[in-house]
Design a protein around this motif. Sequence first.
Motif, short mmCIF file in Angstrom:
data_model
loop_
_atom_site.label_atom_id
_atom_site.label_comp_id
_atom_site.label_asym_id
_atom_site.label_seq_id
_atom_site.Cartn_x
_atom_site.Cartn_y
_atom_site.Cartn_z
N ASP A 37 0.83 -1.21 0.00
CA ASP A 37 0.00 0.00 0.00
C ASP A 37 0.86 1.26 0.00
N ALA A 38 1.91 1.26 0.83
CA ALA A 38 2.79 2.44 0.89
C ALA A 38 3.51 2.64 -0.44
N HIS B 238 2.45 1.68 -3.38
CA HIS B 238 1.46 2.14 -4.36
C HIS B 238 1.15 3.63 -4.17
N GLU B 239 1.03 4.05 -2.92
CA GLU B 239 0.78 5.46 -2.64
C GLU B 239 1.95 6.32 -3.14
N GLU B 240 3.17 5.81 -2.95
CA GLU B 240 4.35 6.52 -3.46
C GLU B 240 4.28 6.65 -4.98
N ARG C 8 1.56 6.71 -6.82
CA ARG C 8 0.52 7.68 -7.15
C ARG C 8 1.02 9.11 -7.00
N GLN C 9 1.79 9.35 -5.94
CA GLN C 9 2.35 10.69 -5.74
C GLN C 9 3.35 11.03 -6.85
N TYR D 160 8.67 1.67 -10.18
CA TYR D 160 7.62 1.19 -9.27
C TYR D 160 7.45 -0.33 -9.39
#
Length: 85
Positions: free
Chosen positions: A2-3, A5-7, A9-10, A33
Motif C-alpha cells: 500500500d505504501a 502504491h501510494e508513493e 501515485r504521488q 515502481y
Amino acid sequence: MDALHEEWRQTRDSLAADTCPGTPAYDGALAEYHAESWSYLDDWASHGQAVLDINTAARHAPSSLAPPPTATTIPASGRTSTVRR
C-alpha cells in the motif's frame, strides 16, 4: 504494498501534465515502481498461504481476551411474548 502504491501515485501525480504513458519519464517511473514491487509480490506468492492459514487459525482459536459467545434463547413456537412500549 500500500505504501509503495501510494508513493507511485504521488510520483505519477507530480509528473508534468503532458507526461503520459508511453513517454520516457512516465515509463521510467512506472518501471521503477514495478521493480520495487517484485520483491513484495514474490514474498506474497511464497508465503501468502501461510499468512492466510495463520489468520484462519487465529479466528477459530479461543481467546481469553474476548468473552465466549452467549447463547440466545428462542421462544417455543406457539408462545407469544408481551412487548412493552
